[in-house]
Write a protein that holds these residues in place. Sequence first.
Motif, PDB file in Angstrom:
ATOM      1  N   VAL B  88     -13.490 -23.368  -9.159  1.00 31.85           N
ATOM      2  CA  VAL B  88     -12.733 -23.513 -10.408  1.00 31.85           C
ATOM      3  C   VAL B  88     -12.427 -22.126 -10.957  1.00 31.85           C
ATOM      4  CG1 VAL B  88     -13.747 -25.737 -10.972  1.00 31.85           C
ATOM      5  CG2 VAL B  88     -14.773 -23.676 -11.886  1.00 31.85           C
ATOM      6  N   SER B  89     -11.258 -22.017 -11.605  1.00 35.85           N
ATOM      7  CA  SER B  89     -10.867 -20.719 -12.140  1.00 35.85           C
ATOM      8  C   SER B  89     -11.520 -20.464 -13.480  1.00 35.85           C
ATOM      9  CB  SER B  89      -9.338 -20.662 -12.277  1.00 35.85           C
ATOM     10  OG  SER B  89      -8.931 -21.630 -13.220  1.00 35.85           O
ATOM     11  N   SER B  90     -11.582 -21.468 -14.316  1.00 38.53           N
ATOM     12  CA  SER B  90     -12.217 -21.348 -15.630  1.00 38.53           C
ATOM     13  C   SER B  90     -12.110 -22.715 -16.283  1.00 38.53           C
ATOM     14  CB  SER B  90     -11.520 -20.305 -16.500  1.00 38.53           C
ATOM     15  OG  SER B  90     -10.195 -20.722 -16.753  1.00 38.53           O
ATOM     16  N   GLY B  91     -12.674 -22.857 -17.486  1.00 38.61           N
ATOM     17  CA  GLY B  91     -12.570 -24.143 -18.172  1.00 38.61           C
ATOM     18  C   GLY B  91     -13.714 -24.355 -19.129  1.00 38.61           C
ATOM     19  N   THR B  92     -13.937 -25.628 -19.504  1.00 40.26           N
ATOM     20  CA  THR B  92     -15.035 -25.957 -20.407  1.00 40.26           C
ATOM     21  C   THR B  92     -15.760 -27.188 -19.887  1.00 40.26           C
ATOM     22  OG1 THR B  92     -13.489 -27.254 -21.737  1.00 40.26           O
ATOM     23  CG2 THR B  92     -14.008 -25.048 -22.530  1.00 40.26           C
ATOM     24  N   ALA B 141      -6.195  -8.677 -18.452  1.00 37.38           N
ATOM     25  CA  ALA B 141      -5.616  -9.605 -17.472  1.00 37.38           C
ATOM     26  C   ALA B 141      -6.025  -9.214 -16.059  1.00 37.38           C
ATOM     27  CB  ALA B 141      -4.098  -9.636 -17.614  1.00 37.38           C
ATOM     28  N   ALA B 142      -5.985  -7.908 -15.770  1.00 39.66           N
ATOM     29  CA  ALA B 142      -6.352  -7.442 -14.429  1.00 39.66           C
ATOM     30  C   ALA B 142      -7.831  -7.682 -14.160  1.00 39.66           C
ATOM     31  CB  ALA B 142      -6.010  -5.960 -14.275  1.00 39.66           C
ATOM     32  N   GLN B 143      -8.661  -7.495 -15.208  1.00 40.95           N
ATOM     33  CA  GLN B 143     -10.105  -7.721 -15.055  1.00 40.95           C
ATOM     34  C   GLN B 143     -10.380  -9.180 -14.708  1.00 40.95           C
ATOM     35  OE1 GLN B 143     -12.721  -5.301 -15.333  1.00 40.95           O
ATOM     36  NE2 GLN B 143     -13.694  -7.050 -14.345  1.00 40.95           N
ATOM     37  N   ILE B 144      -9.645 -10.087 -15.375  1.00 39.09           N
ATOM     38  CA  ILE B 144      -9.811 -11.510 -15.092  1.00 39.09           C
ATOM     39  C   ILE B 144      -9.451 -11.788 -13.633  1.00 39.09           C
ATOM     40  CG2 ILE B 144      -8.927 -13.824 -15.615  1.00 39.09           C
ATOM     41  CD1 ILE B 144      -8.511 -12.862 -18.498  1.00 39.09           C
ATOM     42  N   GLU B 145      -8.350 -11.181 -13.168  1.00 39.22           N
ATOM     43  CA  GLU B 145      -7.937 -11.375 -11.767  1.00 39.22           C
ATOM     44  C   GLU B 145      -9.026 -10.921 -10.824  1.00 39.22           C
ATOM     45  OE1 GLU B 145      -3.398 -10.157 -11.800  1.00 39.22           O
ATOM     46  OE2 GLU B 145      -4.103 -10.448  -9.736  1.00 39.22           O
ATOM     47  N   VAL B 146      -9.580  -9.727 -11.098  1.00 41.80           N
ATOM     48  CA  VAL B 146     -10.626  -9.174 -10.241  1.00 41.80           C
ATOM     49  C   VAL B 146     -11.825 -10.116 -10.202  1.00 41.80           C
ATOM     50  CG1 VAL B 146     -12.324  -7.333 -10.042  1.00 41.80           C
ATOM     51  CG2 VAL B 146      -9.942  -6.764 -10.506  1.00 41.80           C
ATOM     52  N   ASP B 147     -12.232 -10.615 -11.405  1.00 42.44           N
ATOM     53  CA  ASP B 147     -13.391 -11.518 -11.474  1.00 42.44           C
ATOM     54  C   ASP B 147     -13.174 -12.759 -10.626  1.00 42.44           C
ATOM     55  OD1 ASP B 147     -14.060 -10.857 -15.002  1.00 42.44           O
ATOM     56  OD2 ASP B 147     -14.669  -9.801 -13.170  1.00 42.44           O
ATOM     57  N   VAL B 148     -11.975 -13.348 -10.762  1.00 41.68           N
ATOM     58  CA  VAL B 148     -11.703 -14.595 -10.037  1.00 41.68           C
ATOM     59  C   VAL B 148     -11.735 -14.349  -8.535  1.00 41.68           C
ATOM     60  CG1 VAL B 148     -10.028 -16.434  -9.653  1.00 41.68           C
ATOM     61  CG2 VAL B 148     -10.339 -15.536 -11.941  1.00 41.68           C
ATOM     62  N   TYR B 149     -11.058 -13.270  -8.083  1.00 42.66           N
ATOM     63  CA  TYR B 149     -11.019 -13.004  -6.637  1.00 42.66           C
ATOM     64  C   TYR B 149     -12.407 -12.688  -6.093  1.00 42.66           C
ATOM     65  CZ  TYR B 149      -5.959 -13.101  -6.067  1.00 42.66           C
ATOM     66  OH  TYR B 149      -4.652 -13.494  -5.969  1.00 42.66           O
ATOM     67  N   GLN B 150     -13.196 -11.895  -6.873  1.00 45.46           N
ATOM     68  CA  GLN B 150     -14.561 -11.565  -6.437  1.00 45.46           C
ATOM     69  C   GLN B 150     -15.374 -12.829  -6.255  1.00 45.46           C
ATOM     70  OE1 GLN B 150     -15.992  -8.789  -9.348  1.00 45.46           O
ATOM     71  NE2 GLN B 150     -15.874  -7.072  -7.917  1.00 45.46           N
TER      72      GLN B 150
END
Lengths: 280, 156
Positions: B88-92, B141-150
């Motif tokens: 999952v990418s994110s959510g609640t 935004a870039a940090q979020i991308e990095v987190d998701v890919y990691q």
Amino acid sequence: AVVSTQSGHYGRGGMATLKDIEMRLKSVKNMKKITSSMKMVSAAKFARAERALKPARAYGTGAASLYEKNDFDTSGKDSVLLALSSDRGLCGGIHSNVGKMVKAAHAETPITKAIIVGDKAKAILVKVIGDTFLSCFNNVGKKPTSFTDALDIAEEVLSHDYDTINIVYSKFKNIVSYNTEEKPVPSLESVESNAAIYVYDEVDSEVLRCYQEFTLANIIYHSMKECEASEQSSRMSAMENATKNAGEKIDALTLQYNRTRQAVITRELIEIISGASALE
Amino acid sequence: MAFRSLVVRSATLCRRAMATEVSSNTFPLTFGSPNKSIHDGSHVKQVDIPSTTGHFGILPNHVPTIAALLPGVVSIQTEAGDVQKFFVSSGTAQIHPDSTVMIQAEEICDLGDIDVNAARSGLEAAQSKLASASSEVDKAAAQIEVDVYQSMVASV
């Protein structure tokens, strides 16, 4: 002498000539083709919208479950109205029902802030509550709603202060009916100040704020998907009725055309015969 | 006569006790994204979710709470016993006092559908974007991308 109404083919007395009826027949036949193809297009769009509504409903009801299971205060004085409709018409009473519900609510408690989605609702409501418009969204209805659209609307709503958001939308019941409903969504302050929230363990305000913002987008997305299904099914039945009416009109006009044509032939025969007998 | 009815009564009590035991083994789960519904109230035995307060597992009668999800793997153990894993990418997530669990994720992807190489190259692209980002919004935004890919690379 009495002028027969059937002999209007010479254009006397403003009665329909053969040419007039022919033109009317042609235009009604065209109209029938258009409404029939619009019906087929909205039938296809409706099938897609209904399919997309199923996961959207599970998703939206899940997201709003916290509000359903607890009684948060939604009677706040500072409420924002969010009216959901679309840009396109010819869908029966969808837009006018949204307008009616908003006008009724406005008569009860005057609306102070409104965000309108869809040009049709904007046109209906601008005269009644035009001075309360915070922002309007359009380009709705051409393509199926995506989650990003709901995010944009949610971002706009959250940029204002409010106690409650009241979402007016068309809830899809079945292929022949929908209900125009008003759904209240409590604000973060309203949720935080309610003792019921402390049943939920270790919820810090950052997580709660996250939940509120995300859930608002989810609820808006769900409501827009309901509107989409309602609108397409309503347009389908409106176009079907229009096609049926056009068909009936074509039948009536064809009968009138044939009667008129026979009257023209009879009149010409009578003239020829009486002309010939006058020469004898 | 009385003895027989006693036996029948204790048998029914046993059955009822066993019935509640089975149903308290599972809880209803609603898990989906805006355009995909994975579970809609179906009973499951356990769900593990990656939240901002840590990766935790949910069993029946878990204490009610509300959690925000981080990019990561949601693992579901169904009533039948098999394990489903989704990225999952994110959510609640909400766990209610009546033991129902609702999870809303923005994007859900079957773990088997993730292409590791595509994820790794996406991670590199995101890291270079983070390095070259100027404004706060771009950096976030870039940090979020990095987190998701990691997280994606770590999960496969």
